[in-house]
Structure formats: C-alpha cells, structure tokens
Scaffold this motif. Sequence first.
Motif, PDB file in Angstrom:
ATOM      1  N   LEU A 167      -2.925   3.929  -3.084  1.00 46.63           N
ATOM      2  CA  LEU A 167      -2.844   2.865  -4.079  1.00 46.63           C
ATOM      3  C   LEU A 167      -2.365   1.573  -3.431  1.00 46.63           C
ATOM      4  CD1 LEU A 167      -0.921   4.726  -6.947  1.00 46.63           C
ATOM      5  CD2 LEU A 167      -3.394   4.625  -6.564  1.00 46.63           C
ATOM      6  N   THR A 168      -2.852   0.452  -3.963  1.00 46.16           N
ATOM      7  CA  THR A 168      -2.295  -0.843  -3.627  1.00 46.16           C
ATOM      8  C   THR A 168      -1.633  -1.361  -4.892  1.00 46.16           C
ATOM      9  OG1 THR A 168      -4.032  -1.276  -2.003  1.00 46.16           O
ATOM     10  CG2 THR A 168      -2.768  -3.172  -2.773  1.00 46.16           C
ATOM     11  N   VAL A 228      -4.657  -0.973  -7.583  1.00 41.82           N
ATOM     12  CA  VAL A 228      -5.993  -0.715  -7.060  1.00 41.82           C
ATOM     13  C   VAL A 228      -5.979   0.671  -6.424  1.00 41.82           C
ATOM     14  CG1 VAL A 228      -7.772  -1.472  -5.447  1.00 41.82           C
ATOM     15  CG2 VAL A 228      -6.386  -3.174  -6.655  1.00 41.82           C
ATOM     16  N   VAL A 229      -6.930   1.506  -6.836  1.00 39.80           N
ATOM     17  CA  VAL A 229      -7.022   2.871  -6.321  1.00 39.80           C
ATOM     18  C   VAL A 229      -8.075   2.915  -5.223  1.00 39.80           C
ATOM     19  CG1 VAL A 229      -7.541   5.265  -6.888  1.00 39.80           C
ATOM     20  CG2 VAL A 229      -6.378   3.809  -8.569  1.00 39.80           C
ATOM     21  N   ASP A 230      -7.700   3.423  -4.073  1.00 38.90           N
ATOM     22  CA  ASP A 230      -8.640   3.705  -2.983  1.00 38.90           C
ATOM     23  C   ASP A 230      -8.630   5.218  -2.822  1.00 38.90           C
ATOM     24  OD1 ASP A 230      -9.686   4.359  -0.408  1.00 38.90           O
ATOM     25  OD2 ASP A 230      -9.379   2.288   0.217  1.00 38.90           O
ATOM     26  N   GLU A 231      -9.727   5.855  -3.178  1.00 31.22           N
ATOM     27  CA  GLU A 231      -9.773   7.324  -3.196  1.00 31.22           C
ATOM     28  C   GLU A 231      -9.441   7.949  -1.847  1.00 31.22           C
ATOM     29  OE1 GLU A 231     -11.324   9.651  -5.684  1.00 31.22           O
ATOM     30  OE2 GLU A 231     -11.524   8.180  -7.269  1.00 31.22           O
ATOM     31  N   SER A 232      -9.651   7.233  -0.760  1.00 36.51           N
ATOM     32  CA  SER A 232      -9.374   7.826   0.543  1.00 36.51           C
ATOM     33  C   SER A 232      -8.010   7.432   1.112  1.00 36.51           C
ATOM     34  CB  SER A 232     -10.470   7.443   1.545  1.00 36.51           C
ATOM     35  OG  SER A 232     -10.491   6.039   1.729  1.00 36.51           O
ATOM     36  N   LYS A 233      -7.474   6.252   0.729  1.00 41.50           N
ATOM     37  CA  LYS A 233      -6.225   5.783   1.329  1.00 41.50           C
ATOM     38  C   LYS A 233      -5.010   5.917   0.419  1.00 41.50           C
ATOM     39  CE  LYS A 233      -8.531   2.481   4.309  1.00 41.50           C
ATOM     40  NZ  LYS A 233      -8.694   1.074   4.649  1.00 41.50           N
ATOM     41  N   THR A 262       0.368   5.349   0.462  1.00 42.66           N
ATOM     42  CA  THR A 262      -0.611   6.366   0.842  1.00 42.66           C
ATOM     43  C   THR A 262      -0.547   7.567  -0.099  1.00 42.66           C
ATOM     44  OG1 THR A 262       0.912   7.526   2.313  1.00 42.66           O
ATOM     45  CG2 THR A 262      -0.392   5.714   3.281  1.00 42.66           C
ATOM     46  N   TRP A 263      -1.643   8.340  -0.094  1.00 34.82           N
ATOM     47  CA  TRP A 263      -1.662   9.567  -0.899  1.00 34.82           C
ATOM     48  C   TRP A 263      -0.571  10.530  -0.432  1.00 34.82           C
ATOM     49  CZ3 TRP A 263      -3.585   9.371  -5.380  1.00 34.82           C
ATOM     50  CH2 TRP A 263      -4.729   8.635  -5.653  1.00 34.82           C
ATOM     51  N   ASN A 275       0.852  -1.188   0.000  1.00 40.49           N
ATOM     52  CA  ASN A 275       0.000   0.000   0.000  1.00 40.49           C
ATOM     53  C   ASN A 275       0.889   1.240   0.000  1.00 40.49           C
ATOM     54  OD1 ASN A 275      -2.483  -1.450   0.253  1.00 40.49           O
ATOM     55  ND2 ASN A 275      -1.924  -1.846   2.372  1.00 40.49           N
ATOM     56  N   ARG A 329      -4.374  14.690  -5.268  1.00 36.26           N
ATOM     57  CA  ARG A 329      -5.135  13.486  -5.634  1.00 36.26           C
ATOM     58  C   ARG A 329      -5.992  13.748  -6.872  1.00 36.26           C
ATOM     59  NH1 ARG A 329      -7.175  12.053  -0.735  1.00 36.26           N
ATOM     60  NH2 ARG A 329      -8.849  13.541  -1.009  1.00 36.26           N
TER      61      ARG A 329
END
Length: 86
Positions: A69-70, A62-67, A23-24, A21, A42
């Motif tokens: 990238l994985t 995988v993009v997680d808009e709040s956390k 983070t942004w 993971n 972002r």
Amino acid sequence: MAIDIYIWLAYRLHALDRPINVTWAALRAQFGPGYKELRFFRRDMLPSLKLALSVYPEAQVVVDESKGLTLHPSAPPIPERRIAAR
C-alpha cells in the motif's frame, strides 16, 4: 480485520506529511502474523481494506497488488471539534 485496518488508517493517515509505502510483508506482520503464506494474507486483507475504506472515504490509499500500500496524507475520518472559548 476491517476494524483494525480502519483504526490503523485513522491513526496514521492524518499524521503523515508525505506518502509512505507499506509492504505486504510489513502489513502481514502487523495484521496477520498467523498467516504462513503472504498470498493468503493479501487475499484475505483486500476485502477488509475495501470495507474499511468504504467508511473512511477521505482515506487516500493506493493498492499495489504486488508491492503493498501507498498511504497518502488524508483528512481524519472524524473532523476535529473545537470548543469555543468563553
């Protein structure tokens, strides 16, 4: 920024042995230190990431808009060439 992201993904993904993971905040430190607000970074990074991924279809991100990238282990964007022994 899209070229920088592509190069970073090409370097990182094929060397991974497990998902990681990112983070942004870590991404901003690497790709957008001039951004004062994370939300603006972002907002601007997502289209560049989409463009980079469009030319690197093997990339498993995988993009997680709040956390953030994985990143998953992926094949390199350009296959390794082997020279036949003589």
